[in-house]
Design a protein around this motif. Structure first.
Motif: not given
Length: 228
Positions: A165-176, A178-184
């Motif tokens: 799950e941790g790997d999936r979340l990081v990969e999804e963040l890198l492929r995001e 839509e805009a996500v605040e940088f620090h968030e």
């Protein structure tokens, strides 16, 4: 099995005492993880937790050194005996010490990032990972205390899911897209990483509990969860 192996090591109980130190290290780690997440979710102020948390971390470090002294004392008195088991104990004591470091890392995310979490598709899985890790601590403390291999197997299975799950979340963040605040986004990625590492170290200790000493610090090819 791990506790039973320890019990056979010495009539003076030197290594059995080291085993008790390991259990205390895990109990401290569970406390630190809970407090770090309270800060993360803003239910407790960081300054209220900081000193007690770092005091627990120092206690964990002292216990690791205590385990090393006890193991070395045993090997000095009994040269050539029980070397594999003693080395395994020292190895998992290092895992327990590293868990304390990652709990501090989670605390630091909560202390330094105070803008809150607003993207449910990242926040909710991380919340679930934290809850699962809390249960894993309880399970592993019981497994080490009672030499319960079924509980240890449960920790290993849970860790595998959390690492994925941790790997999936990081990969999804890198492929995001839509805009996500940088620090968030940074906070999400750090938490995924820290939770994954806590899970890996808990699993490594559980591997020793069931007596699979040859598998300590080993992960199949393609799994990048090798311990730090």
């Amino acid at each position: 099995m791990f506790r039973q192996l320890y019990s056979a090591l010495t009539s003076e109980n030197t290594v059995n005492q080291a085993y008790e130190d390991l259990t205390r290290m895990l109990q401290h780690g569970a406390w630190m993880f809970a407090r770090a997440n309270e800060v993360l979710y803003s239910t407790v102020a960081a300054e209220e937790v900081r000193e007690p948390l770092y005091e627990r971390d120092r206690a964990v470090n002292d216990l690791e050194r205590s385990i090393r002294r006890k193991v070395l004392r045993h090997l000095t008195v009994n040269p050539g005996h029980d070397v594999a088991i003693c080395l395994a104990l020292m190895s998992v004591a290092k895992d327990a010490e590293r868990i304390g470091d990652y709990c501090k890392n989670v605390f630091e995310v909560g202390a330094f990032y105070t803008e809150g979490f607003h993207v449910p598709k990242y926040q909710q899985p991380l919340d679930a990972m934290a809850e699962r890790l809390t249960a894993m601590f309880e399970l592993l403390v019981a497994a080490t205390r009672d030499s319960d291999e079924a509980k240890a197997h449960g920790v290993i299975a849970e860790a595998k899911g959390i690492r994925g799950e941790g790997d999936r979340l990081v990969e999804e963040l890198l492929r995001e897209s839509e805009a996500v605040e940088f620090h968030e986004a940074v906070a999400y990625s750090l938490l995924a990483r820290h939770y994954k590492r806590v899970a890996s170290h808990l699993a490594n200790i559980a591997t020793a509990v069931i007596g699979r000493l040859e598998d300590l610090d080993f992960y199949p090819e393609g799994d990048d969860s090798a311990l730090d």
